[in-house]
Design a protein around this motif. Structure first.
Motif, mmCIF file in Angstrom:
data_model
loop_
_atom_site.group_PDB
_atom_site.id
_atom_site.type_symbol
_atom_site.label_atom_id
_atom_site.label_comp_id
_atom_site.label_asym_id
_atom_site.label_seq_id
_atom_site.Cartn_x
_atom_site.Cartn_y
_atom_site.Cartn_z
ATOM 1 N N GLY A 132 -50.224 -11.746 -74.625
ATOM 2 C CA GLY A 132 -49.745 -11.478 -73.250
ATOM 3 C C GLY A 132 -50.130 -10.085 -72.793
ATOM 4 O O GLY A 132 -50.605 -9.892 -71.661
ATOM 5 N N THR A 133 -49.960 -9.091 -73.656
ATOM 6 C CA THR A 133 -50.274 -7.713 -73.265
ATOM 7 C C THR A 133 -51.798 -7.512 -73.205
ATOM 8 O O THR A 133 -52.305 -6.864 -72.285
ATOM 9 C CB THR A 133 -49.617 -6.708 -74.240
ATOM 10 O OG1 THR A 133 -49.826 -7.155 -75.595
ATOM 11 C CG2 THR A 133 -48.130 -6.598 -73.998
ATOM 12 N N LEU A 134 -52.520 -8.135 -74.146
ATOM 13 C CA LEU A 134 -53.994 -8.007 -74.127
ATOM 14 C C LEU A 134 -54.571 -8.671 -72.875
ATOM 15 O O LEU A 134 -55.474 -8.129 -72.221
ATOM 16 C CB LEU A 134 -54.587 -8.647 -75.392
ATOM 17 C CG LEU A 134 -56.098 -8.470 -75.565
ATOM 18 C CD1 LEU A 134 -56.456 -6.988 -75.749
ATOM 19 C CD2 LEU A 134 -56.606 -9.282 -76.768
ATOM 20 N N ALA A 135 -54.041 -9.846 -72.528
ATOM 21 C CA ALA A 135 -54.529 -10.562 -71.348
ATOM 22 C C ALA A 135 -54.343 -9.683 -70.103
ATOM 23 O O ALA A 135 -55.220 -9.639 -69.233
ATOM 24 C CB ALA A 135 -53.784 -11.888 -71.187
ATOM 25 N N TYR A 136 -53.218 -8.983 -70.030
ATOM 26 C CA TYR A 136 -53.000 -8.074 -68.892
ATOM 27 C C TYR A 136 -54.083 -6.989 -68.870
ATOM 28 O O TYR A 136 -54.700 -6.734 -67.825
ATOM 29 C CB TYR A 136 -51.605 -7.431 -68.960
ATOM 30 C CG TYR A 136 -51.381 -6.494 -67.804
ATOM 31 C CD1 TYR A 136 -50.995 -6.967 -66.556
ATOM 32 C CD2 TYR A 136 -51.639 -5.123 -67.943
ATOM 33 C CE1 TYR A 136 -50.843 -6.108 -65.478
ATOM 34 C CE2 TYR A 136 -51.495 -4.254 -66.873
ATOM 35 C CZ TYR A 136 -51.087 -4.755 -65.636
ATOM 36 O OH TYR A 136 -50.951 -3.895 -64.576
ATOM 37 N N ILE A 137 -54.295 -6.385 -70.038
ATOM 38 C CA ILE A 137 -55.286 -5.286 -70.123
ATOM 39 C C ILE A 137 -56.677 -5.805 -69.757
ATOM 40 O O ILE A 137 -57.450 -5.134 -69.065
ATOM 41 C CB ILE A 137 -55.260 -4.664 -71.549
ATOM 42 C CG1 ILE A 137 -53.919 -3.947 -71.780
ATOM 43 C CG2 ILE A 137 -56.435 -3.707 -71.764
ATOM 44 C CD1 ILE A 137 -53.593 -3.648 -73.226
ATOM 45 N N GLU A 138 -56.993 -7.027 -70.211
ATOM 46 C CA GLU A 138 -58.324 -7.599 -69.942
ATOM 47 C C GLU A 138 -58.414 -8.312 -68.583
ATOM 48 O O GLU A 138 -59.401 -8.987 -68.288
ATOM 49 C CB GLU A 138 -58.699 -8.577 -71.068
ATOM 50 C CG GLU A 138 -58.896 -7.871 -72.403
ATOM 51 C CD GLU A 138 -59.236 -8.816 -73.566
ATOM 52 O OE1 GLU A 138 -59.593 -8.308 -74.637
ATOM 53 O OE2 GLU A 138 -59.113 -10.058 -73.400
ATOM 54 N N LYS A 139 -57.351 -8.216 -67.790
ATOM 55 C CA LYS A 139 -57.295 -8.807 -66.441
ATOM 56 C C LYS A 139 -57.639 -10.296 -66.454
ATOM 57 O O LYS A 139 -58.517 -10.762 -65.734
ATOM 58 C CB LYS A 139 -58.217 -8.051 -65.468
ATOM 59 C CG LYS A 139 -57.868 -6.580 -65.291
ATOM 60 C CD LYS A 139 -58.683 -5.943 -64.198
ATOM 61 C CE LYS A 139 -58.487 -4.435 -64.111
ATOM 62 N NZ LYS A 139 -57.107 -3.990 -63.945
ATOM 63 N N ARG A 140 -56.982 -11.041 -67.343
ATOM 64 C CA ARG A 140 -57.153 -12.495 -67.401
ATOM 65 C C ARG A 140 -55.779 -13.132 -67.640
ATOM 66 O O ARG A 140 -54.792 -12.432 -67.925
ATOM 67 C CB ARG A 140 -58.121 -12.877 -68.533
ATOM 68 C CG ARG A 140 -57.631 -12.457 -69.911
ATOM 69 C CD ARG A 140 -58.504 -12.984 -71.051
ATOM 70 N NE ARG A 140 -58.076 -12.417 -72.319
ATOM 71 C CZ ARG A 140 -57.058 -12.854 -73.048
ATOM 72 N NH1 ARG A 140 -56.335 -13.882 -72.659
ATOM 73 N NH2 ARG A 140 -56.749 -12.264 -74.192
ATOM 74 N N LEU A 141 -55.713 -14.478 -67.501
ATOM 75 C CA LEU A 141 -54.449 -15.173 -67.753
ATOM 76 C C LEU A 141 -54.234 -15.294 -69.254
ATOM 77 O O LEU A 141 -55.191 -15.497 -70.005
ATOM 78 C CB LEU A 141 -54.472 -16.567 -67.124
ATOM 79 C CG LEU A 141 -54.390 -16.624 -65.601
ATOM 80 C CD1 LEU A 141 -54.560 -18.063 -65.110
ATOM 81 C CD2 LEU A 141 -53.057 -16.054 -65.113
ATOM 82 N N PRO A 142 -52.975 -15.186 -69.718
ATOM 83 C CA PRO A 142 -52.737 -15.297 -71.160
ATOM 84 C C PRO A 142 -52.820 -16.741 -71.640
ATOM 85 O O PRO A 142 -52.573 -17.670 -70.880
ATOM 86 C CB PRO A 142 -51.309 -14.777 -71.316
ATOM 87 C CG PRO A 142 -50.676 -15.003 -70.003
ATOM 88 C CD PRO A 142 -51.761 -14.914 -68.967
ATOM 89 N N ASN A 143 -53.164 -16.886 -72.893
ATOM 90 C CA ASN A 143 -53.174 -18.209 -73.507
ATOM 91 C C ASN A 143 -52.123 -18.197 -74.619
ATOM 92 O O ASN A 143 -52.426 -17.923 -75.779
ATOM 93 C CB ASN A 143 -54.587 -18.496 -74.048
ATOM 94 C CG ASN A 143 -54.653 -19.851 -74.720
ATOM 95 O OD1 ASN A 143 -53.840 -20.724 -74.427
ATOM 96 N ND2 ASN A 143 -55.585 -20.017 -75.631
#
Ligand code: COA
Length: 260
Positions: A245-256
């Motif tokens: 969830g936090t990585l997806a935010y940093i990478e500007k994508r939806l979390p899986n």
């Protein structure tokens, strides 16, 4: 799962329980509590159900209370058992680790209102009527309203409702925070499903831990509750969902999220 007094439906991630004695305005009798108990036990064991809606069959009632004919038979001993059994079933509903929403589609009175109070969130149809009319029957609420109602609407409003036995409509219930949202009767179920689908997009582990912490807030002192929250926060930080969830935010994508 097939029952007589409730209808159980499982659609994907979601389960729906419909209280099913429409000819008695879904009044909660012993058989219905037994079946609810069994159904909740099955939901507890089922790892692929992530949300539960409880509603009433028919368009008139969620549940118009404990079955008054059965209630009438209570004496000092059996009355205590009657109350303890309903409280036990409702407590397990409250402790389910998935969002539980009461979709109040008409009368929610006495034990029916108490069942809704044990759910995590309450949505109501425009025709809903809520109340705790027990004192008008010479008795007091027995499935938790004297404890949960003040925690939800505050002591003074809970007292007003319980000692007057008055019924309130959906707008008043919304105004005092007893129901979270109001929809038309036709939209109630779809909108409730829509809300749950929004929850399902989040980390199910984080949703579960949030429900647990908020449930604990009703039982613990502030200091104990803050300690409990920090404990859970640490545990969640060890999950894959947290990293994702936090990585997806940093990478500007939806979390899986994988629920791990
Ligand atoms: N227990 C047992 N039966 C109930 C019931 C209850 N809590 N609530 C409704 N019913 C039954 C009625 O007895 C009636 O059965 P019948 O057709 O065999 O006589 C049926 O459901 C329909 O109810 P009815 O009263 O005819 O509907 P209504 O539209 O005129 O009134 C209410 C609706 C909700 C105002 C009225 O049913 C009521 O006051 N119910 C009791 C509410 C209550 O005190 N609940 C707290 C119990 S602790």
């Amino acid at each position: 799962m097939s029952y007589e007094t409730i209808i159980f439906e499982n659609i994907g991630d979601l389960a729906i329980i419909k209280l099913n004695r429409p000819e008695k305005l879904n009044a909660l009798n012993k058989k219905m509590l037994d079946e609810l108990d069994d159904c909740i036990k099955n939901i507890e064991k089922n790892n692929s159900i992530y949300g539960l809606i409880i509603t009433g069959n028919g368009n008139k009632a969620f549940a118009a209370g404990a079955d008054i004919a059965e209630l009438h038979e209570c004496n000092k001993q059996t009355g205590k058992l009657f109350s303890e059994y309903g409280s036990y079933v409702f407590k397990r509903i409250e402790q389910l680790p998935i969002p539980v929403i009461a979709a109040i589609n008409g009368y929610a009175l006495g034990g029916g209102c108490e069942l809704a109070l044990a759910c995590h969130i309450r949505f109501a149809s425009e025709n809903a009527k809520l109340g705790q009319p027990e004192v008008s029957l010479g008795v007091i609420p027995g499935y938790g309203a004297s404890q949960r109602l003040p925690r939800i609407v505050g002591k003074a409003k809970a007292l007003e409702l319980i000692i007057s036995g008055a019924m309130i409509d959906a707008n008043e219930a919304f105004r005092i925070g007893l129901v979270n949202k109001i929809f038309s009767q036709e939209e109630l179920l779809d909108k409730t499903v829509e809300f749950l689908n929004t929850c399902f997009k989040n980390s199910k582990l984080a949703v579960k831990a949030s429900i647990d912490c908020i449930n604990k807030s009703q039982e613990m002192s502030l200091l104990e509750g803050l300690h409990y929250e920090s404990q859970k926060f640490g545990e969640i930080c060890a999950s894959k969902d947290f990293k994702e969830g936090t990585l997806a935010y940093i990478e500007k994508r939806l979390p899986n999220f994988t629920n791990e």
